[in-house]
Structures are given as C-alpha cells and as structure tokens.
Design an enzyme around this catalytic site. Structure first.
Site, PDB file in Angstrom:
ATOM      1  N   GLU A  67      10.618  -4.587   4.536  1.00  0.00           N
ATOM      2  CA  GLU A  67      10.722  -5.988   4.094  1.00  0.00           C
ATOM      3  C   GLU A  67      10.397  -6.112   2.609  1.00  0.00           C
ATOM      4  OE1 GLU A  67       9.095  -4.871   6.732  1.00  0.00           O
ATOM      5  OE2 GLU A  67       9.171  -6.270   8.422  1.00  0.00           O
ATOM      6  N   LYS A 110       0.840  -1.196   0.000  1.00  0.00           N
ATOM      7  CA  LYS A 110       0.000   0.000   0.000  1.00  0.00           C
ATOM      8  C   LYS A 110       0.881   1.254   0.000  1.00  0.00           C
ATOM      9  CE  LYS A 110      -3.479   2.324   2.793  1.00  0.00           C
ATOM     10  NZ  LYS A 110      -4.427   2.255   3.894  1.00  0.00           N
ATOM     11  N   HIS A 159      -4.895 -34.013  16.816  1.00  0.00           N
ATOM     12  CA  HIS A 159      -3.780 -34.861  17.263  1.00  0.00           C
ATOM     13  C   HIS A 159      -2.647 -34.022  17.812  1.00  0.00           C
ATOM     14  CE1 HIS A 159      -5.591 -38.521  15.631  1.00  0.00           C
ATOM     15  NE2 HIS A 159      -6.120 -37.674  14.752  1.00  0.00           N
ATOM     16  N   GLY A 217      -4.775  -2.113   5.111  1.00  0.00           N
ATOM     17  CA  GLY A 217      -3.998  -3.256   4.609  1.00  0.00           C
ATOM     18  C   GLY A 217      -4.689  -4.587   4.853  1.00  0.00           C
ATOM     19  N   ARG A 218      -5.202  -4.798   6.070  1.00  0.00           N
ATOM     20  CA  ARG A 218      -5.810  -6.096   6.390  1.00  0.00           C
ATOM     21  C   ARG A 218      -7.227  -6.228   5.847  1.00  0.00           C
ATOM     22  NH1 ARG A 218      -4.548  -2.893  10.547  1.00  0.00           N
ATOM     23  NH2 ARG A 218      -6.168  -2.129  11.953  1.00  0.00           N
ATOM     24  N   LYS A 256       9.657  -1.023  14.293  1.00  0.00           N
ATOM     25  CA  LYS A 256      10.200  -0.609  12.989  1.00  0.00           C
ATOM     26  C   LYS A 256      11.272   0.464  13.184  1.00  0.00           C
ATOM     27  CE  LYS A 256       5.955  -1.116  10.229  1.00  0.00           C
ATOM     28  NZ  LYS A 256       4.967  -0.414   9.432  1.00  0.00           N
ATOM     29  N   GLU A 304      -4.542  -7.211  14.742  1.00  0.00           N
ATOM     30  CA  GLU A 304      -4.046  -5.872  14.395  1.00  0.00           C
ATOM     31  C   GLU A 304      -5.205  -4.874  14.511  1.00  0.00           C
ATOM     32  OE1 GLU A 304      -2.295  -4.564  10.413  1.00  0.00           O
ATOM     33  OE2 GLU A 304      -0.466  -4.988  11.516  1.00  0.00           O
TER      34      GLU A 304
END
Ligand code: F6P
Length: 544
Positions: A214, A208, A387, A270-271, A507, A356
């Site tokens: 990253e 965005k 399991h 973003g999410r 950050k 978030e």
C-alpha cells in the site's frame, strides 16, 4: 509452560472459583459495603488518576489478580523487555521501544551496545529538519516554502502519527497543513492531493520495511503526481520526499537522498513506533521541544511501570482488569471512550496496538491456548457515542467494560462546554455502574407497561482515567500506559505480543490475485468457487 499450565496455575484456578462468587455481586452492593470504595480503589501515578472502583472486583479479586501476575513471571518479563532481550521470539528480536524515550545520558544495551546515543542522534537530525521546515529554510524545488506535509504509511506507520497529529493539533504550527494517506484505495491519495500545489508539498514516506504494498504504491503515485506538476524535474524528488525507514537500500532505490532518510531499528515494532522517527510529522507539527515533552511523558510511565508495586501500578492494574473480564467474566470487547475531541483517533490507534499485539492463539512455544486472549477494542469520542451505541452498553445483553478518558482543563474553554462534557462522562460511569431499579422507575410514576423498558440493571463496569490537561507529555503517558497494559496481558497469556503473522496470508493471496484481475481472457482460476466467481464478476464489470 505446557498446554494447560496457565489454567492449572493455582492463582488462575483460585480466580476461576472466585469469579463464580463475584459474578453474582452488584456494584451497588460493593459500594454500600465500602463507603469509601471510590477513594480506596483509585490510584494516581505519573499525573494520571485512575478510578477503578466501578469494576466488578473485590479486594480479594485484586489480590488474586496480582498473585496471577506474580506467578506468571511478569516482573522478569518486564526486566527482559527493558533489558533488550529478544522477547519477540518468533521474529527473534528485542522489543526495546522504551529506549526511544530514554534520556540522553541513559544506557540501554542491545546486543552489548548502548543504543541511546543512536536514538538521540536521529532525534537531533529530526529536530534540525523539523526546524528548517517550520521556519522556511527548507524550500521546495522551485524555491517555495512547504505548506503541506503528507505522511504516506499504513498500520503503525500511519495510525500513530495520524492519532498524535490530531491529539496535539492544539500545539501545531497552523502555517503547515498535514495529511495522512494510508489506504491503497486511490481515493485516499487523490482526495489528499486534489487541492495541493506540488511545489509546496513534502511527502514523508513512512515504512519500517519500505516494502509494504500500500505504502509503496501510494509513494510511487505521489512521486508521479509531483513530477507531473513540476515538469518532470527528477531533481525535485530530493526536495519533496523524505523517508522514515529501517531499510536504507530500498529508500535509496526509490530515489530518496540518503541524507533525507530518518532511520530506526528492527527492535522497534510498527505499532510501538510513534515515538521513533515515524513521529517525524508529529515533530514538524508541534516542534522539537513539544516532541521531547511527549517522549518525557512516555518515559515517566515507563519508570512507573518498571518500579511500582503491581497493586499500585497503572498499566498492570488496567491489564489485569482487562484479563479478568476477558478470561473470567466472558467479556468479548472493551470500549475506549475519550471525552476529548482531540483524541478522536485514539480508539483507532489502540485497535492496532491492542489487537495486533494480543490477537494470538498460541503461546510462545507454539501451544494452542485454552483460554481467551486479546479482547476487541473499539470506541468513539464522547459525547457522540452516547447518542449512538451507548444504548447497548446500558441495556443490551452483553457486558462491555469501558475505559473513559477525560481531562480536567479544556484546551478550548468555551462557556460551560467543558463542565457539560465532564458532567456527561461522570454521569455515564455512574449510570452504568448503578443503573436504575424497578422500584425507582415505579416511584417516578412510570406506567406498568413501560417499567421493564426503563429499568437499568447497572453493574456495568468502567475505568475512569482523569488527567489535568491534554499536553504532549500527557499523551505520551497515556500511550505508554496502554502499551504496558497490553504487555501485561500478553506476558500473563504467554503469547508473543510483538509479532503479527496473522496479517501475512491475506497479503500473499492479494499478490496472487492481482495479476489474475488483469487477464482479459478466462484463464483457469485455482481458488475456491466463491473467490473464482468474485474475480470473474469483477473482470466482467470492470471491463478489459
Ligand atoms: O501489516 C502489518 C504491519 O506489518 C504492521 O505491523 C505495520 O505497522 C504495518 O504493516 C506497516 O509496516 P511498514 O512500516 O513496514 O510499512
């Protein structure tokens, strides 16, 4: 609202008092008292059947929760979101993701402008690009067809596309492979690229902001890999890189053709972006028609959320139940357990969406909350979890409400596999709710010393979401259901579900530490003694 006003609200107080009575009730008793509880406490809307009868609630609880939602102004908050108000107050932005799935003829205004034509303009460009890539008209620099698409992004620019690709891979074009690179750990990119031919690879740089460390680092390394593989031909970048971003200038600065940028808007968080251009990889994989079906699924849930009475509103009910456990029964975590292999990334996707959004400690006006917000969401696909960690959910000391998700029809029918899968999900919900009493255990002839070990207390709550089949439309409904459930919780808690300041400090510190790692000598380090020692040890071990 003042600091204690939510807790002072009569509906909240009534729930507090009521919770003391309900916490002593067992689901066995609740089901015995109402023989048709399993039918009464179930609701179907937009093709999703929600059985919420195995929750530790009575009709009074549900009435009080709905009263709390009403007293908290949830109706107005929903209208404010759909109306494009700047409900993300700390970033002074709208949260208008519902406009991303509006039909072409809808009118949704933001700052006095109808945004729907722009949304469809981008969708049409995406569709054109996706078709050209899928049918081979779009060629790489050397004239070869694109065989692999690599999405580079992180957070909402990765989790949504990666989850949706996995979830809908049954519908995907198998002639094109898809990979998702997010981690700045070089292994992520190296492993994604190791067997690829640059001449047949297309990168989608999804960000965005187009500033995320990253993503930018991975994108630069991918660019270098491409150029190394194509004899340094700078012109190749235009054929092998496209971008999805709101930041046109930074995209151009990276060297990506402006025609190859697919935009979206600052009113898309973003999410909440998998149905924007961030979904480009999904559209290439499943084709534009299926992508539109996905959007249609979102839209159907939006309409249901906006119009259904709270007592029959799936996202509202799920949001209220989560809040009930979190604030009144002391629950810390909620497990999301899809009995559908294609949804294996769904819990990871939901972690960003839920945590978030609602991992906040102050209200909209900055007052510290004095109640719990945002429970921890986690999960794994069934039956694998059975399991592994289900032991703790069945017999541990913590209460972990579960959301089970299942589909009536399999996409890959194989013998009795699907019947077994569904038998397991139904059995788990039943076992959690009703358990096994000491009397039953003894009745089976269990030796005395083993009796306590084999008793299941039960009274462990769950929701069961049952859908017909995992289609693009169904996935859209499911994602929108959780989006709006998160919204419901955030609206009642009076927090900003659309900002994420909590990711900033790390950050900033990482940017400060990065150059310090390079120093060959021993310049003064100004951190705490622990961080200083770790940096020194890293320098010494890594070598100059
Ligand atoms: O670090 C948090 C975050 O801002 C997320 O909210 C977002 O989804 C992610 O980073 C990626 O941001 P961008 O799409 O701008 O690269």
């Amino acid at each position: 609202m003042s600091k204690t006003s939510l807790r002072d609200c009569p509906a909240w107080r009534a729930l507090e008092t009521h919770s003391r009575a309900v916490s002593g009730l067992h689901l066995r008793q609740l089901f015995a008292e109402d023989r048709a509880r399993g039918e009464h406490l179930a609701v179907e809307a937009a093709g999703i059947y929600l059985d919420y009868s195995k929750n530790r609630v009575t009709r009074e609880t549900l009435g009080l929760l709905v009263r709390l939602a009403e007293a908290s102004g949830l109706h107005d908050r929903i209208e404010a979101m759909f109306g494009g108000d700047r409900i993300n107050v700390t970033e002074d932005r709208a949260a208008l993701h519902v406009a991303l799935r509006a039909p072409r003829d809808a009118v949704i205004e933001h700052e006095g402008r109808n945004v729907v034509p722009e949304v469809h303009g981008v969708l049409d460009r995406m569709a054109d690009f996706a078709e050209r890539l899928r049918d081979g008209r779009w060629k790489g620099h050397t004239g070869k067809r694109i065989r692999t698409v690599v999405n580079i992004g992180i957070g909402g620019s990765d989790l949504g596309p990666a989850m949706a690709y996995e979830a809908l891979s049954h519908y995907s074009d198998r002639a094109i492979a898809f990979r998702f690179v997010s981690n700045v750990d070089g292994t992520d990119l190296a492993e994604a690229l190791r067997d690829l031919d640059p001449a047949e690879t297309l990168f989608i740089v999804s960000s965005k902001t187009f500033t995320t460390q990253e993503t930018m680092t991975n994108a630069q390394s991918a660019r270098a890999w491409l150029l190394a593989g194509l004899q340094g031909a700078e012109a190749a970048v235009a054929r092998h890189f496209v971008a999805v971003s709101t930041n046109a200038e930074a995209v151009a600065g990276f060297g990506i053709d402006r025609d190859n940028r697919f935009g979206f808007w600052d009113w898309v968080g973003g999410r909440y972006s998998l149905d924007s251009a961030i979904g480009l990889s999904t559209m290439i994989a499943i084709g534009p028609e299926n992508f539109r079906a996905l959007l249609d699924g979102f839209r159907q849930m939006d309409e249901h959320f906006r119009s259904a009475p709270f007592a029959r509103n799936l996202p509202v009910l799920m949001g209220l139940l989560a809040l009930w456990y979190c604030d009144f029964l002391g629950v810390q975590t909620i497990a999301v357990l899809p009995y559908e292999q294609y949804l294996k990334r769904f819990p990871a996707y939901l972690q960003q969406l839920t945590m978030e959004s609602n991992g906040k400690h102050v209200t909209l006006d900055g007052t510290t909350v004095d109640y719990d917000t945002g429970p921890i969401y986690w999960g794994e696909p069934g039956t694998n979890g059975q399991h592994s960690f289900y032991q703790l959910i069945h017999q541990g000391t913590r209460l972990v409400p579960c959301d089970f998700i299942a589909f009536a029809r399999p996409l890959n029918p194989l013998g009795r596999h699907h019947d077994m899968l569904l038998a397991n999900v139904f059995a788990q919900a039943e076992a959690l709710a009703f358990g096994k009493t000491e009397e039953q255990v003894r009745g089976e002839g269990t030796p005395d010393r083993l009796v306590p070990h084999r008793v299941f207390e039960g009274n462990r709550p769950s929701n069961m979401l049952l859908l017909d089949e995992l289609t693009p439309e169904a996935l859209g409904k499911l994602v929108a259901l959780y989006e709006h459930s998160v919204f419901t919780q955030g609206a009642i808690w009076r927090i900003d579900s659309f900002d994420q300041w909590g990711v900033e400090l790390g950050k900033v510190l990482a940017r400060r530490i990065l150059p310090e790692l390079d120093c060959a000598g021993e310049p003064e380090l100004g951190h705490d003694s622990s961080t200083n020692a770790l940096i020194r040890r890293y320098r010494a071990t890594r070598g100059a």
